[in-house]
Write an enzyme that holds these catalytic residues in place. Structure first.
Site, mmCIF file in Angstrom:
data_model
loop_
_atom_site.group_PDB
_atom_site.id
_atom_site.type_symbol
_atom_site.label_atom_id
_atom_site.label_comp_id
_atom_site.label_asym_id
_atom_site.label_seq_id
_atom_site.Cartn_x
_atom_site.Cartn_y
_atom_site.Cartn_z
ATOM 1 N N ASP A 208 -7.320 17.547 -4.368
ATOM 2 C CA ASP A 208 -7.220 18.010 -5.745
ATOM 3 C C ASP A 208 -8.419 17.519 -6.561
ATOM 4 O O ASP A 208 -8.860 16.373 -6.415
ATOM 5 C CB ASP A 208 -5.915 17.471 -6.351
ATOM 6 C CG ASP A 208 -5.647 17.993 -7.741
ATOM 7 O OD1 ASP A 208 -5.463 19.206 -7.881
ATOM 8 O OD2 ASP A 208 -5.619 17.180 -8.674
ATOM 9 N N GLU A 260 -12.381 9.748 13.519
ATOM 10 C CA GLU A 260 -11.807 8.725 14.381
ATOM 11 C C GLU A 260 -10.501 9.189 15.015
ATOM 12 O O GLU A 260 -10.014 8.578 15.974
ATOM 13 C CB GLU A 260 -11.546 7.438 13.589
ATOM 14 C CG GLU A 260 -12.798 6.791 13.012
ATOM 15 C CD GLU A 260 -12.453 5.586 12.146
ATOM 16 O OE1 GLU A 260 -11.284 5.121 12.204
ATOM 17 O OE2 GLU A 260 -13.335 5.117 11.399
#
Length: 547
Positions: A208, A260
């Site tokens: 957002d 990751e």
């Protein structure tokens, strides 16, 4: 759509939790309700869901005021309900994207409560944008910035002894204080938040106000007035609080974190910046994967303007090896089955002003639906990523007659009712025509009233009905997937009449008629039709796919 880089060609369905499905009968949609309806979304043919905010919040801005980023608001259920939803979605082959609100939090978040208690000059206050006021006694705000919701973007605090204190920045409501993203503590906390949801298995985040985290040093005065908006986007003065270059180092760090994790985890930017060449910076190879295409969304019913924005979008996004994104409706915009029938010069054409009981003239519902269906058919044939908003597959119009005493959007209150705001696109959607609340929930009054006309758009009335908007979407999504249109390449067809667009994507040819005249179609088989072009004529406000 292949598993590798699924985000380049997917169709992602936005769920506004409080208005999707209510399982416990309190009038507000919830996670259990969403879970119960997920098979219907699989049947529709989408690839992923995006959940608008469901985290702990006092709900002063429908969940975009977060008080705990690592828990579910009791209004929607519990973390266990989220885990069930996610596992069910994954079992159906649907990816799950969650909304993250990093520009600001709720004024009830413990971090902000601590900042107020700690006082001026404290480490706690350094996490937010506290500043001294101007004037002899600091009685004026630090600058002239205005809230997106109307009114000033600054609120003054009161010291423990009752004297006026510093001001804090809130680009939205006063209950939504902005973080100071130059503070390493803030950055580290959000890395922890990202890990919390990634560890639970989410496939990505819609971010957002992704253009708002960085502010220009010194917080210089700036006003987005009529002169600003009338200046071409390419030469407008830099906005010191939206689109500032400092945001990009933040998203590079996030990108590294997501790498990751196994699989294709993604970031999608709500970055309302222009021109498209600037928006494309958010989706460079080491930042985010997607950015909402607002210039496409807000384009009026005009063929030449639409052709240009599609060309510009593909050019800008492909220049940074990112997919173009396409979207016609969301929880902040007037639903496109209504918006596309509005006078393009009317003030009501914008998202914040909205449409209400006293708005005149009202749009023509039949014209809006015809244009909306045609625009949807055109959008779903474009290469790249498509976002859908719940209910658009039913052809839902904007709810325009919400009484003032039922409204919820802070925009309505901050403008003293001058702007109706966004409630009209957030009304609970209809599932079954004859059920209580049209199947949204079997008890309780919905948090926003459903107009009687929503009965006619109920999903069960459209299922299996040839020519219904639901079946149009199902067919388009099936053909899109079968013919890999999301991974395709767009080729324009030249020589069509003014305001008739034609393009090819793979072996599919698409025409959409923005003009006031019939267009005689070339020879070929029609495989998708937003209206009735069986006679070989494409009528105004209609679209076809041909092979």
């Amino acid at each position: 759509m292949s598993e590798k880089e699924w985000w380049r060609s997917s169709v992602i369905y936005q769920i506004y939790p409080r208005s999707f499905a209510d399982a416990n009968g309190d009038g507000i949609g919830d996670l259990a309700g969403i879970t119960s309806r997920l098979p219907k979304l699989k049947e529709l043919g989408v690839d992923a869901i995006w959940l608008s905010p469901f985290m702990t919040s006092p709900q002063k801005d429908a969940g975009y005021d977060v008080a705990n980023y690592c828990d579910v608001d009791p209004l929607f259920g519990a973390l266990a309900d989220f885990d069930t939803l996610e596992s069910t979605a994954h079992g159906l082959g649907l990816k799950v994207i969650v909304d993250l609100v990093p520009n600001h939090c709720s004024s009830e978040h413990p971090w902000f409560v601590e900042a107020l208690a700690a006082g001026e000059g404290s480490e706690e206050r350094a996490r937010f944008m506290f500043r001294e006021g101007k004037g002899v006694n600091g009685e004026l705000p630090p600058n002239n910035w205005e809230s997106v919701f109307g009114g000033p973007a600054w609120t003054r605090t009161t010291n423990p002894d009752g004297t006026p204190g510093h001001w804090y920045l809130h680009l939205f409501d006063s209950s939504q204080p902005d973080f100071d993203w130059t503070n390493r503590w803030v950055r580290d906390r959000f890395l922890e938040i990202l890990r919390f949801w990634l560890d639970r298995g989410v496939d990505g985040f819609r971010v957002d106000v992704a253009h708002g985290l960085s502010k220009a040093p010194g917080l210089p005065d700036f006003r987005r007035d009529e002169a600003y908006w009338n200046t071409p986007a390419e030469v407008r003065p830099d906005n010191p609080y939206f689109g500032h270059e400092g945001v990009h180092e933040i998203y590079r760090e996030w990108h590294q974190l997501l790498e990751e994790y196994p699989g294709e985890r993604i970031l999608c930017a709500e970055a309302f910046v222009e021109p498209l060449t600037k928006m494309a910076k958010w989706v460079r190879s080491d930042e985010m994967q997607q950015a909402f295409n607002f210039p496409f969304l807000v384009t009026r019913w005009n063929g030449e303007q639409m052709r240009q924005v599609i060309k510009d979008s593909i050019s800008a996004f492909h220049a940074v090896d990112a997919p173009s994104t396409w979207v016609l409706s969301n929880h902040d915009q007037i639903r496109h089955a209504t918006r596309l029938a509005l006078d393009p010069n009317a003030k009501t054409a914008d998202r914040i002003t909205g449409i209400g009981p006293l708005t005149e003239p009202k749009p023509d519902n039949a014209l809006g639906l015809a244009r909306g269906r045609a625009a949807s058919a055109m959008m779903l044939a474009l290469p790249g990523v498509t976002y859908m908003y719940q209910g658009e597959e039913l052809g839902l119009p904007e709810a325009m007659d919400i009484p003032d005493d039922k409204r919820q959007d802070p925009t309505f209150f901050r403008t003293a009712g001058e702007s109706y705001g966004r409630d009209g696109c957030r009304v609970p959607i209809p599932w079954e025509a004859e059920a209580t609340n049209y199947g949204f929930g079997l008890a309780g009054e919905p948090w926003l009233p459903q107009p009687a006309v929503y009965r006619d758009f109920a999903r069960d009335l459209q299922e299996g009905v040839p020519g219904s908007t639901l079946e149009l979407y199902k067919a388009a999504l099936a053909i899109r997937k079968d013919r890999a249109l999301g991974d395709g390449i767009l080729e324009w067809i030249e020589g069509t009449p003014e305001n008739v667009l034609g393009f090819r994507n793979g072996d599919v040819t698409v025409f959409i008629n923005y003009s006031q005249d019939d267009f005689v179609l070339p020879d070929g088989d029609i495989i998708l039709d937003s209206a009735d072009s069986s006679s070989g004529v494409l009528t105004p406000a209609s679209a076809v796919w041909m092979v």
